[in-house]
Structure formats: C-alpha cells, structure tokens
Design a protein around this motif. Structure first.
Motif, PDB file in Angstrom:
ATOM      1  N   GLN A   1       0.808  -1.223   0.000  1.00  0.00           N
ATOM      2  CA  GLN A   1       0.000   0.000   0.000  1.00  0.00           C
ATOM      3  C   GLN A   1       0.835   1.265   0.000  1.00  0.00           C
ATOM      4  O   GLN A   1       0.371   2.325  -0.439  1.00  0.00           O
ATOM      5  CB  GLN A   1      -0.930  -0.009   1.225  1.00  0.00           C
ATOM      6  N   GLN A   2       2.076   1.199   0.506  1.00  0.00           N
ATOM      7  CA  GLN A   2       2.916   2.383   0.579  1.00  0.00           C
ATOM      8  C   GLN A   2       4.343   2.025   0.171  1.00  0.00           C
ATOM      9  O   GLN A   2       4.759   0.878   0.319  1.00  0.00           O
ATOM     10  CB  GLN A   2       2.895   2.975   1.995  1.00  0.00           C
ATOM     11  N   PRO A   3       5.106   2.968  -0.373  1.00  0.00           N
ATOM     12  CA  PRO A   3       6.435   2.668  -0.909  1.00  0.00           C
ATOM     13  C   PRO A   3       7.381   2.088   0.138  1.00  0.00           C
ATOM     14  O   PRO A   3       7.380   2.502   1.307  1.00  0.00           O
ATOM     15  CB  PRO A   3       6.932   4.026  -1.404  1.00  0.00           C
ATOM     16  N   ILE A   4       8.197   1.139  -0.296  1.00  0.00           N
ATOM     17  CA  ILE A   4       9.191   0.536   0.581  1.00  0.00           C
ATOM     18  C   ILE A   4      10.537   0.524  -0.125  1.00  0.00           C
ATOM     19  O   ILE A   4      10.632   0.717  -1.337  1.00  0.00           O
ATOM     20  CB  ILE A   4       8.803  -0.898   0.993  1.00  0.00           C
ATOM     21  N   GLU A   5      11.591   0.287   0.665  1.00  0.00           N
ATOM     22  CA  GLU A   5      12.949   0.179   0.145  1.00  0.00           C
ATOM     23  C   GLU A   5      13.521  -1.188   0.481  1.00  0.00           C
ATOM     24  O   GLU A   5      13.308  -1.701   1.582  1.00  0.00           O
ATOM     25  CB  GLU A   5      13.855   1.253   0.753  1.00  0.00           C
TER      26      GLU A   5
ATOM     27  N   ALA B   1      24.687  -2.907   6.178  1.00  0.00           N
ATOM     28  CA  ALA B   1      24.583  -3.820   7.315  1.00  0.00           C
ATOM     29  C   ALA B   1      25.942  -4.419   7.645  1.00  0.00           C
ATOM     30  O   ALA B   1      26.817  -4.559   6.772  1.00  0.00           O
ATOM     31  CB  ALA B   1      23.586  -4.932   6.998  1.00  0.00           C
ATOM     32  N   GLU B   2      26.107  -4.789   8.907  1.00  0.00           N
ATOM     33  CA  GLU B   2      27.384  -5.342   9.364  1.00  0.00           C
ATOM     34  C   GLU B   2      27.641  -6.710   8.733  1.00  0.00           C
ATOM     35  O   GLU B   2      28.768  -7.007   8.320  1.00  0.00           O
ATOM     36  CB  GLU B   2      27.367  -5.454  10.894  1.00  0.00           C
ATOM     37  N   ARG B   3      26.625  -7.545   8.675  1.00  0.00           N
ATOM     38  CA  ARG B   3      26.783  -8.869   8.073  1.00  0.00           C
ATOM     39  C   ARG B   3      26.576  -8.766   6.562  1.00  0.00           C
ATOM     40  O   ARG B   3      25.695  -8.058   6.096  1.00  0.00           O
ATOM     41  CB  ARG B   3      25.773  -9.862   8.662  1.00  0.00           C
ATOM     42  N   GLN B   4      27.367  -9.516   5.834  1.00  0.00           N
ATOM     43  CA  GLN B   4      27.227  -9.511   4.379  1.00  0.00           C
ATOM     44  C   GLN B   4      27.295 -10.937   3.850  1.00  0.00           C
ATOM     45  O   GLN B   4      28.186 -11.692   4.266  1.00  0.00           O
ATOM     46  CB  GLN B   4      28.345  -8.663   3.751  1.00  0.00           C
ATOM     47  N   PRO B   5      26.321 -11.336   3.033  1.00  0.00           N
ATOM     48  CA  PRO B   5      25.273 -10.500   2.437  1.00  0.00           C
ATOM     49  C   PRO B   5      24.059 -10.375   3.350  1.00  0.00           C
ATOM     50  O   PRO B   5      23.711 -11.313   4.063  1.00  0.00           O
ATOM     51  CB  PRO B   5      24.915 -11.280   1.171  1.00  0.00           C
ATOM     52  N   THR B   6      23.410  -9.210   3.296  1.00  0.00           N
ATOM     53  CA  THR B   6      22.179  -8.958   4.046  1.00  0.00           C
ATOM     54  C   THR B   6      21.209  -8.174   3.173  1.00  0.00           C
ATOM     55  O   THR B   6      21.606  -7.204   2.502  1.00  0.00           O
ATOM     56  CB  THR B   6      22.457  -8.164   5.336  1.00  0.00           C
ATOM     57  N   LEU B   7      19.974  -8.580   3.192  1.00  0.00           N
ATOM     58  CA  LEU B   7      18.884  -7.839   2.545  1.00  0.00           C
ATOM     59  C   LEU B   7      18.017  -7.230   3.638  1.00  0.00           C
ATOM     60  O   LEU B   7      17.563  -7.942   4.540  1.00  0.00           O
ATOM     61  CB  LEU B   7      18.064  -8.778   1.661  1.00  0.00           C
ATOM     62  N   SER B   8      17.800  -5.923   3.584  1.00  0.00           N
ATOM     63  CA  SER B   8      17.019  -5.212   4.587  1.00  0.00           C
ATOM     64  C   SER B   8      15.795  -4.580   3.946  1.00  0.00           C
ATOM     65  O   SER B   8      15.818  -4.197   2.770  1.00  0.00           O
ATOM     66  CB  SER B   8      17.868  -4.137   5.266  1.00  0.00           C
ATOM     67  N   ILE B   9      14.727  -4.454   4.718  1.00  0.00           N
ATOM     68  CA  ILE B   9      13.456  -3.940   4.211  1.00  0.00           C
ATOM     69  C   ILE B   9      12.954  -2.840   5.144  1.00  0.00           C
ATOM     70  O   ILE B   9      13.023  -2.988   6.371  1.00  0.00           O
ATOM     71  CB  ILE B   9      12.399  -5.056   4.113  1.00  0.00           C
ATOM     72  N   SER B  10      12.453  -1.756   4.563  1.00  0.00           N
ATOM     73  CA  SER B  10      11.909  -0.672   5.380  1.00  0.00           C
ATOM     74  C   SER B  10      10.907   0.126   4.564  1.00  0.00           C
ATOM     75  O   SER B  10      10.861   0.024   3.330  1.00  0.00           O
ATOM     76  CB  SER B  10      13.025   0.253   5.861  1.00  0.00           C
ATOM     77  N   GLN B  11      10.124   0.935   5.267  1.00  0.00           N
ATOM     78  CA  GLN B  11       9.309   1.916   4.570  1.00  0.00           C
ATOM     79  C   GLN B  11      10.239   2.970   3.964  1.00  0.00           C
ATOM     80  O   GLN B  11      11.354   3.188   4.447  1.00  0.00           O
ATOM     81  CB  GLN B  11       8.312   2.567   5.531  1.00  0.00           C
ATOM     82  N   LEU B  12       9.804   3.589   2.917  1.00  0.00           N
ATOM     83  CA  LEU B  12      10.620   4.552   2.187  1.00  0.00           C
ATOM     84  C   LEU B  12      11.141   5.641   3.125  1.00  0.00           C
ATOM     85  O   LEU B  12      10.368   6.278   3.839  1.00  0.00           O
ATOM     86  CB  LEU B  12       9.808   5.175   1.052  1.00  0.00           C
TER      87      LEU B  12
ATOM     88  N   ALA C   1       7.335 -10.022   4.954  1.00  0.00           N
ATOM     89  CA  ALA C   1       8.050  -8.811   5.387  1.00  0.00           C
ATOM     90  C   ALA C   1       7.863  -7.685   4.382  1.00  0.00           C
ATOM     91  O   ALA C   1       7.690  -6.511   4.761  1.00  0.00           O
ATOM     92  CB  ALA C   1       9.534  -9.123   5.575  1.00  0.00           C
ATOM     93  N   LEU C   2       7.879  -8.012   3.103  1.00  0.00           N
ATOM     94  CA  LEU C   2       7.638  -6.993   2.068  1.00  0.00           C
ATOM     95  C   LEU C   2       6.231  -6.411   2.199  1.00  0.00           C
ATOM     96  O   LEU C   2       6.038  -5.190   2.160  1.00  0.00           O
ATOM     97  CB  LEU C   2       7.821  -7.612   0.687  1.00  0.00           C
ATOM     98  N   LEU C   3       5.242  -7.287   2.350  1.00  0.00           N
ATOM     99  CA  LEU C   3       3.856  -6.825   2.423  1.00  0.00           C
ATOM    100  C   LEU C   3       3.609  -6.005   3.684  1.00  0.00           C
ATOM    101  O   LEU C   3       2.987  -4.939   3.638  1.00  0.00           O
ATOM    102  CB  LEU C   3       2.910  -8.029   2.375  1.00  0.00           C
ATOM    103  N   GLN C   4       4.073  -6.513   4.823  1.00  0.00           N
ATOM    104  CA  GLN C   4       3.795  -5.823   6.089  1.00  0.00           C
ATOM    105  C   GLN C   4       4.557  -4.511   6.185  1.00  0.00           C
ATOM    106  O   GLN C   4       4.031  -3.521   6.711  1.00  0.00           O
ATOM    107  CB  GLN C   4       4.140  -6.755   7.252  1.00  0.00           C
ATOM    108  N   SER C   5       5.776  -4.458   5.650  1.00  0.00           N
ATOM    109  CA  SER C   5       6.501  -3.185   5.621  1.00  0.00           C
ATOM    110  C   SER C   5       5.789  -2.188   4.718  1.00  0.00           C
ATOM    111  O   SER C   5       5.862  -0.976   4.934  1.00  0.00           O
ATOM    112  CB  SER C   5       7.937  -3.399   5.129  1.00  0.00           C
TER     113      SER C   5
END
Length: 519
Positions: A18-22, A57-68, A91-95
């Motif tokens: 519903q709203q932009p995420i990164e 992120a400190e650990r690599q590889p890491t994928l992070s998700i957030s609101q824009l 996580a994509l949907l809820q973010s």
C-alpha cells in the motif's frame, strides 16, 4: 533466481503493498552476495512501489526492508529462500502497510511495548519450524520502531554459529543474550516481553462462560473434533499450547488420502483456517494442568485459569520419546537433537548417530547422509523396524552404517558440546564408544498425559487414555482422541477420524444429559 511460477505468484502478492518501501542489499564480492543482489533486483522490478538501494549492514550478504526513507528494522542475513521465502514475502507486504491477520489486541500490545529490543534469529533454510519465529519477530519489528530483527542463515555465518555454539534452530538472541530456542509463537514471544500479559490473560480466561464442548489440543484430532462440534451449532472452544501439534514437526506427508504430498506446517495452517471458519473460540499458549468433574467438567490450566464445559474432548497428542540416559539433558541443543530436517545442516561434514531403526529413524539417516560425513544408526532390537523400501535405501548409502542389538547407555561431551556416545552390545555385553558431533533421537512417541495422573481418568500402562468405541473415557462427559489414547495406530488421518468420533460421541452425550444451567 525465481522460476516463472514463483515469480508470477510473487507479482500477485506484491500488488497488496500500500505504501512505498525500500530494499537495501549489503554485500561484498562473494557469489552469495551476487545471488542476493540478483534476487533483490528481480523483486524490485516487479513493483513500482519498491526501490532498491545500497545497504550498510554489518553482516554480508544482508537484505534489509523498510518503509521509504526509514531506517531498516527487518534484515535477512543470507538468502531467504527455501522455507524462509514466505518470511520474505510477508516482510515486504507488512513493511508496505498490508495488515497482519493476527489478533488486533495482540498487535496493539506489540505497538505499546516499551524498551529497546534487538533480536537475532539463527536459522537453517531446511528448518520448517524457523519461519514461525522469523515471521513473528519481523512483524513485531514492522509495528514497533523500538524493535529490530535479523534472520541469520547459520550455513553462511558459520563463525558466529561456532562462537555461540549453536547446534539447533531456531535460536533467538535478544540484545546479544540468549532469548529462546525452538519454535515460538507471536503471543508467546510478546508474553515474555510483557510481564503483565500472563496475569491479564488468566483473569480473562477465568471469566469465560461455560462451553458446550471444549477441545484440549490443537493437532489433527483436536481440529477434527472442533469442526465436528461447531457444525452442530453448539458453543465450542479449543485450548492448546500451539495449533498444529506434532504435525508442525513433520516435513513430508505422503500418505494423507487425496493429497499426494504436503508438509506439516502447511497442513497445520489449513487445519487452523478450517477451524476458524466455524467460529470456534481458540485459546493458545495455554497448557492443561488438571481436570475434575463437578456440575461441569472443570479444566484447570497451568496459568491458574479455569475453564468449564458440559463435555470435553482430550486430544493432547504425543511427543518424541527421550533416551533418558546420562548426558542427554545436558547436551540437548548442543549436539543432541530430535529434528534432523531442522538441525541436520549444522553437522555438515561431521559424524552423527541416529538412535532408532523405525521409519522415522531410517528416514532421518537417509536425509542426513546427504549432508554429514557419516551416519551410524543404532537400534535396540536385533532387526530394524522400518519399511523394507527404506531399509534398502539406507543400506545402499556408502556413508551409513547400521548397528542392531545395541542399547544406548550415555551421551558424551566436553562440557559445551557432544563428542560421542556409548552403547552396550546386547549380545556380548561389551560397552562400545562412537565418536560423534551429533545424536538424533528417533525412538517413537510418548503420550502427553502426565497431567492426568492422579485424576479419575483411567490410563493404560503406557500412559495412554483408555477409550471406548465412541471415544468415551472413564469420566462422565470426557472423551478423548488421537495419539494420546489407546487407538492402535498413530497416524494423522487416524487421529482425525478419532477426533470426529469423539466429538460425535460427546454430542450424543450432550443431547442425553441435562444442561446444569437449566436445572
């Protein structure tokens, strides 16, 4: 990375954002980092509401998700495929603002938690229990800005796994300290953080009006009983520690009639969804403590709450039987394990033993043989009990040895992890040693009926609830079903049938017995 079918499914799900995420990816020059970046690029290309940016992120590889524009609070250290792909999608949907289906009161409780909570969950991608924990903590992180969560694939971050001596998953740390191990539900996690939650829940439960039929247990037998009871139009409740029961620990199910293949967590989710369609009052995170007969059947819970019902169906199921030898308890989760699918990857390239020569034991040996250096099957009897087709497969594998007529006597360790085991050769009486890194116990089931000892219910010598053809026990108004009873075969489909039988038997009892409120 995604095949055409999976990509099509994901595109349909992403429409609910519903709203932009990164999505941010933190990587290096390793192949796994390139693989994760390719996955992120593929996902970002499916929706104009997803932006892909560089991560830190400190650990690599890491994928992070957030609101824009926000600091990410949900992180996947590793590539969230396998069982964790659903965790990534949620996580994509809820973010992106898609609402959770969890209890609204519980969601509000999460939003109101005070303090800083930084969770880390070590998982393996083959673990069917891990997604429950990952998804619960991810949801909490999207709801409360003081909560963050990182899923860590132990196979990619083996130095951390070794340093923290993690040999079983899921394994959760909070603010750098151990928080919990094994499957945990969202209400259970929140209850551990909110100290007053248990007392409020106990008071709430004790105020509930009497049920017509109360089911104790949330496995296949309990679900079937609840559905059959609710379809009769009577007030029905179901109380359990968790929904799904032992089915949640079952990976492949190939003998469920009309469905050629499914997996335990998927079947458990379907059972819960079906039960909820009938308006059953489902109470989880509660354990039965005692049962007594008065005007109603009175069920006391371990929390101190008391529920009343005109009739009760006991469907408390069974659990894995333990060895009960020195060292087992001390090294549980430190090399002693009960789920080869969950914990097998932590023993890659090492020597392990499987205790038990039945179907579950030989299936475990076959699965582990593809991961570990060597598997030794140790069976008490002088012959294996597994199906012939499984025996042939196990005996054909070059890194599987089978020892029969052997009694496990002790689990050995160095104080922090398993180093081996001893067993007695039942023919010669000699004590022998195996040098091992892990021991997987697969020796059958024990009924969850300890809480009934001392009650008026008659139990068999092995602790199973004695029932008749209608599922009736020795206590008026109390019926029982499934693996906790004397039914001879412990199978999912048989448990479902016995649950239906017990509910119908209990309903027949109800229509022939006066309601205490109307006397």
């Amino acid at each position: 990375m995604l095949d055409a079918q999976l990509k099509q499914q994901l595109e349909s799900y992403l429409q609910y954002i519903q709203q932009p995420i990164e999505i941010s990816v933190s990587g290096n020059d390793t192949p796994k980092s390139a693989e994760l970046l390719a996955l992120a690029e593929e996902i970002a290309g499916m929706s104009n509401k997803i932006a892909l940016v560089a991560g830190h992120a400190e650990r690599q590889p890491t994928l992070s998700i957030s609101q824009l524009g926000q600091t990410p609070r949900v992180h996947f250290a590793g590539i969230p495929m396998g069982h964790e792909f659903t965790s990534l999608v949620l996580a994509l949907l809820q973010s992106g603002g898609h609402p959770s289906k969890a209890d609204p009161a519980l969601l509000e409780q999460i939003r109101n938690l005070k303090g800083e909570f930084h969770f880390e969950t070590y998982i393996s991608l083959s673990c069917q229990n891990c997604p429950d924990v990952v998804q619960a903590l991810n949801l909490m992180a999207t709801l409360n800005p003081n909560i963050s969560h990182t899923m860590i694939d132990g196979a990619l971050f083996q130095d951390e796994v070794a340093e923290r001596q993690i040999m079983a998953v899921p394994n959760v740390y909070l603010n750098g300290e151990p928080f919990g191990q094994g499957r945990m539900t969202l209400p259970e996690i929140v209850g551990k953080l909110d100290s007053g939650a248990a007392e409020r829940k106990t008071a709430e439960l004790s105020q509930k009006a009497p049920y017509d039929m109360l089911i104790v247990g949330g496995g296949p037998a309990g679900a079937a009983a609840a559905i059959y009871a609710a379809r009769k139009g009577i007030r029905t409740g179901l109380v359990a520690e968790r929904f799904g029961g032992q089915v949640m620990d079952t990976v492949g199910i190939e003998n469920f009639i009309s469905i050629s293949y499914t997996e335990g967590p998927k079947l458990a989710a379907s059972l819960e969804q079906h039960v909820r369609q009938y308006g059953v009052d489902i109470i989880t995170e509660q354990r039965a403590a005692s049962i007594q007969r008065g005007d109603y059947v009175n069920l006391t819970l371990a929390s101190g709450a008391e529920l009343k019902s005109r009739a009760v169906v006991l469907a408390t199921g069974a659990r894995w039987r333990e060895l009960n030898v020195p060292g087992e308890a001390e090294y549980r989760t430190k090399g002693v394990a009960y789920c080869p699918h969950c914990d097998g990857p932590f023993f890659k390239g090492k020597k392990v033993a499987v205790i038990g020569g039945g179907n579950s034991g030989i299936e475990a040996a076959i699965d582990l043989a593809g991961i570990v250096e060597h598997v030794t099957v140790v069976e008490f009897a002088d012959t294996l009990r597994a199906d012939e087709v499984l025996q042939r497969k196990a005996k054909s594998l070059p890194n599987v040895d089978i020892i029969v007529n052997a009694q496990t006597t002790e689990v050995l360790g160095d104080g922090s992890k398993v180093t081996g085991m001893t067993y007695k050769d039942r023919a010669s009486g000699d004590i022998k040693r195996l040098d091992l890194a892990g021991i997987f116990v697969q020796i059958g089931l024990v009924p969850n009926t300890e809480w009934l000892k001392g009650s008026d219910l008659v139990l068999s010598r092995s602790g199973e609830i004695e029932i008749d053809a209608r599922g009736a026990t020795s206590m008026a108004g109390v019926f029982a079903a499934g693996d906790a009873t004397t039914i001879p075969f412990k199978q999912i489909i048989i448990s479902m049938g016995s649950g239906a039988t017990a509910a119908l038997g209990a309903f027949d009892y109800l229509i022939r017995t006066p309601d205490p409120q109307q006397q």
